[in-house]
Design a protein around this motif. Structure first.
Motif, PDB file in Angstrom:
ATOM      1  N   LYS A  17       0.842  -1.193   0.000  1.00  0.00           N
ATOM      2  CA  LYS A  17       0.000   0.000   0.000  1.00  0.00           C
ATOM      3  C   LYS A  17       0.874   1.239   0.000  1.00  0.00           C
ATOM      4  O   LYS A  17       1.956   1.253   0.583  1.00  0.00           O
ATOM      5  CB  LYS A  17      -0.923  -0.007   1.210  1.00  0.00           C
ATOM      6  N   ARG A  18       0.384   2.283  -0.640  1.00  0.00           N
ATOM      7  CA  ARG A  18       1.161   3.519  -0.772  1.00  0.00           C
ATOM      8  C   ARG A  18       1.547   4.110   0.574  1.00  0.00           C
ATOM      9  O   ARG A  18       2.672   4.568   0.763  1.00  0.00           O
ATOM     10  CB  ARG A  18       0.381   4.531  -1.601  1.00  0.00           C
ATOM     11  N   VAL A  19       0.616   4.114   1.512  1.00  0.00           N
ATOM     12  CA  VAL A  19       0.891   4.669   2.843  1.00  0.00           C
ATOM     13  C   VAL A  19       2.016   3.878   3.515  1.00  0.00           C
ATOM     14  O   VAL A  19       2.933   4.459   4.099  1.00  0.00           O
ATOM     15  CB  VAL A  19      -0.381   4.660   3.718  1.00  0.00           C
ATOM     16  N   GLU A  20       1.944   2.565   3.428  1.00  0.00           N
ATOM     17  CA  GLU A  20       2.975   1.717   4.028  1.00  0.00           C
ATOM     18  C   GLU A  20       4.328   1.960   3.377  1.00  0.00           C
ATOM     19  O   GLU A  20       5.354   2.024   4.053  1.00  0.00           O
ATOM     20  CB  GLU A  20       2.605   0.241   3.878  1.00  0.00           C
ATOM     21  N   PHE A  21       4.324   2.101   2.055  1.00  0.00           N
ATOM     22  CA  PHE A  21       5.580   2.306   1.335  1.00  0.00           C
ATOM     23  C   PHE A  21       6.208   3.648   1.710  1.00  0.00           C
ATOM     24  O   PHE A  21       7.415   3.729   1.951  1.00  0.00           O
ATOM     25  CB  PHE A  21       5.358   2.218  -0.177  1.00  0.00           C
ATOM     26  N   ALA A  22       5.397   4.681   1.765  1.00  0.00           N
ATOM     27  CA  ALA A  22       5.902   6.003   2.142  1.00  0.00           C
ATOM     28  C   ALA A  22       6.565   5.932   3.519  1.00  0.00           C
ATOM     29  O   ALA A  22       7.671   6.456   3.715  1.00  0.00           O
ATOM     30  CB  ALA A  22       4.771   7.034   2.137  1.00  0.00           C
ATOM     31  N   ASP A  23       5.899   5.269   4.445  1.00  0.00           N
ATOM     32  CA  ASP A  23       6.443   5.122   5.790  1.00  0.00           C
ATOM     33  C   ASP A  23       7.754   4.333   5.759  1.00  0.00           C
ATOM     34  O   ASP A  23       8.718   4.691   6.436  1.00  0.00           O
ATOM     35  CB  ASP A  23       5.413   4.426   6.685  1.00  0.00           C
ATOM     36  N   VAL A  25       9.974   4.100   3.399  1.00  0.00           N
ATOM     37  CA  VAL A  25      11.120   4.853   2.859  1.00  0.00           C
ATOM     38  C   VAL A  25      11.356   6.162   3.605  1.00  0.00           C
ATOM     39  O   VAL A  25      12.236   6.937   3.245  1.00  0.00           O
ATOM     40  CB  VAL A  25      11.001   5.092   1.332  1.00  0.00           C
ATOM     41  N   GLY A  26      10.549   6.414   4.634  1.00  0.00           N
ATOM     42  CA  GLY A  26      10.789   7.554   5.512  1.00  0.00           C
ATOM     43  C   GLY A  26      10.321   8.901   4.994  1.00  0.00           C
ATOM     44  O   GLY A  26      10.962   9.914   5.251  1.00  0.00           O
ATOM     45  N   ILE A  27       9.189   8.891   4.284  1.00  0.00           N
ATOM     46  CA  ILE A  27       8.618  10.147   3.803  1.00  0.00           C
ATOM     47  C   ILE A  27       7.148  10.196   4.181  1.00  0.00           C
ATOM     48  O   ILE A  27       6.552   9.182   4.534  1.00  0.00           O
ATOM     49  CB  ILE A  27       8.768  10.310   2.268  1.00  0.00           C
ATOM     50  N   THR A  28       6.579  11.385   4.092  1.00  0.00           N
ATOM     51  CA  THR A  28       5.156  11.507   4.388  1.00  0.00           C
ATOM     52  C   THR A  28       4.345  10.971   3.209  1.00  0.00           C
ATOM     53  O   THR A  28       4.825  10.936   2.069  1.00  0.00           O
ATOM     54  CB  THR A  28       4.751  12.976   4.622  1.00  0.00           C
ATOM     55  N   TYR A  29       3.118  10.579   3.515  1.00  0.00           N
ATOM     56  CA  TYR A  29       2.250  10.132   2.424  1.00  0.00           C
ATOM     57  C   TYR A  29       1.994  11.273   1.453  1.00  0.00           C
ATOM     58  O   TYR A  29       1.910  11.063   0.244  1.00  0.00           O
ATOM     59  CB  TYR A  29       0.929   9.566   2.956  1.00  0.00           C
ATOM     60  N   ARG A  30       1.899  12.473   1.969  1.00  0.00           N
ATOM     61  CA  ARG A  30       1.647  13.639   1.107  1.00  0.00           C
ATOM     62  C   ARG A  30       2.772  13.800   0.081  1.00  0.00           C
ATOM     63  O   ARG A  30       2.521  14.045  -1.097  1.00  0.00           O
ATOM     64  CB  ARG A  30       1.506  14.899   1.950  1.00  0.00           C
ATOM     65  N   ALA A  31       4.009  13.663   0.524  1.00  0.00           N
ATOM     66  CA  ALA A  31       5.144  13.750  -0.408  1.00  0.00           C
ATOM     67  C   ALA A  31       5.047  12.646  -1.453  1.00  0.00           C
ATOM     68  O   ALA A  31       5.234  12.888  -2.654  1.00  0.00           O
ATOM     69  CB  ALA A  31       6.462  13.645   0.350  1.00  0.00           C
ATOM     70  N   PHE A  32       4.726  11.442  -0.987  1.00  0.00           N
ATOM     71  CA  PHE A  32       4.609  10.316  -1.925  1.00  0.00           C
ATOM     72  C   PHE A  32       3.465  10.549  -2.915  1.00  0.00           C
ATOM     73  O   PHE A  32       3.584  10.223  -4.096  1.00  0.00           O
ATOM     74  CB  PHE A  32       4.409   9.003  -1.161  1.00  0.00           C
ATOM     75  N   ALA A  33       2.380  11.133  -2.451  1.00  0.00           N
ATOM     76  CA  ALA A  33       1.246  11.433  -3.335  1.00  0.00           C
ATOM     77  C   ALA A  33       1.662  12.407  -4.438  1.00  0.00           C
ATOM     78  O   ALA A  33       1.197  12.293  -5.578  1.00  0.00           O
ATOM     79  CB  ALA A  33       0.076  11.988  -2.533  1.00  0.00           C
ATOM     80  N   TYR A  34       2.540  13.347  -4.110  1.00  0.00           N
ATOM     81  CA  TYR A  34       3.058  14.258  -5.142  1.00  0.00           C
ATOM     82  C   TYR A  34       3.824  13.477  -6.210  1.00  0.00           C
ATOM     83  O   TYR A  34       3.716  13.767  -7.392  1.00  0.00           O
ATOM     84  CB  TYR A  34       3.980  15.325  -4.531  1.00  0.00           C
ATOM     85  N   TYR A  35       4.609  12.493  -5.788  1.00  0.00           N
ATOM     86  CA  TYR A  35       5.356  11.682  -6.755  1.00  0.00           C
ATOM     87  C   TYR A  35       4.397  10.875  -7.631  1.00  0.00           C
ATOM     88  O   TYR A  35       4.588  10.762  -8.835  1.00  0.00           O
ATOM     89  CB  TYR A  35       6.319  10.711  -6.059  1.00  0.00           C
ATOM     90  N   PRO A  42      11.271  13.021  -6.397  1.00  0.00           N
ATOM     91  CA  PRO A  42      11.970  12.985  -5.103  1.00  0.00           C
ATOM     92  C   PRO A  42      13.408  13.481  -5.209  1.00  0.00           C
ATOM     93  O   PRO A  42      14.029  13.419  -6.267  1.00  0.00           O
ATOM     94  CB  PRO A  42      11.939  11.498  -4.740  1.00  0.00           C
ATOM     95  N   ARG A  43      13.908  13.961  -4.081  1.00  0.00           N
ATOM     96  CA  ARG A  43      15.319  14.329  -3.999  1.00  0.00           C
ATOM     97  C   ARG A  43      16.166  13.061  -4.071  1.00  0.00           C
ATOM     98  O   ARG A  43      15.665  11.955  -3.891  1.00  0.00           O
ATOM     99  CB  ARG A  43      15.589  15.083  -2.701  1.00  0.00           C
ATOM    100  N   LYS A  44      17.449  13.262  -4.300  1.00  0.00           N
ATOM    101  CA  LYS A  44      18.368  12.144  -4.527  1.00  0.00           C
ATOM    102  C   LYS A  44      18.310  11.069  -3.434  1.00  0.00           C
ATOM    103  O   LYS A  44      18.191   9.884  -3.725  1.00  0.00           O
ATOM    104  CB  LYS A  44      19.798  12.667  -4.675  1.00  0.00           C
ATOM    105  N   GLY A  45      18.382  11.480  -2.173  1.00  0.00           N
ATOM    106  CA  GLY A  45      18.378  10.508  -1.071  1.00  0.00           C
ATOM    107  C   GLY A  45      17.086   9.706  -1.014  1.00  0.00           C
ATOM    108  O   GLY A  45      17.102   8.484  -0.794  1.00  0.00           O
TER     109      GLY A  45
END
Length: 130
Positions: A17-23, A25-35, A42-45
């Protein structure tokens, strides 16, 4: 194939699930939703963590010219999406179809033939509507 399309397919293959994946990789779901909406990259790291988790290279994810090889099922879902139909219709159909074979095992070859047949039926019906 775009970055967000590759992410969507790779997550689907791993049933993440997207929420689980965002968590993960250490990013917010909102950031992942932008991707996922192709609004930001995303930034390099972060890109490196995403690629590492999905077991691909960052370069592969960012190169729109590189395609993922799609399974018959993924091709069917993509064709439904490209035609303007809801992918949930395709996913619902495929989910119900899987139920037909519960308790029985189909060989990989039989599964490929079934998906090829379904894809051909769908494509024929699209041609007949025009």
């Amino acid at each position: 194939m775009k970055f967000n399309e590759k992410l969507d397919i790779l997550l689907g293959r791993r049933n993440i699930k997207r929420v689980e994946f965002a968590d993960k990789v250490g990013i917010t779901y909102r950031a992942f939703a932008y991707y996922m909406s192709d609004t930001r990259k995303p930034r390099k790291g972060v890109l490196e963590r995403i690629a590492s988790e999905l077991k691909v290279t960052p370069e592969f994810l960012l190169d729109d010219k590189q395609e993922l090889e799609l399974s018959q099922e993924e091709k069917f879902i993509k064709s439904m999406s490209d035609s303007g139909k809801s992918t949930t219709e395709a996913e619902k159909f495929l989910s119900q179809s899987r139920g037909l074979f519960a308790g029985n095992s189909l060989s990989d070859e039989d599964k490929q033939h079934l998906m090829k047949c379904l894809t051909e039926i769908y494509e024929d019906s699209r041609r007949n509507k025009k």
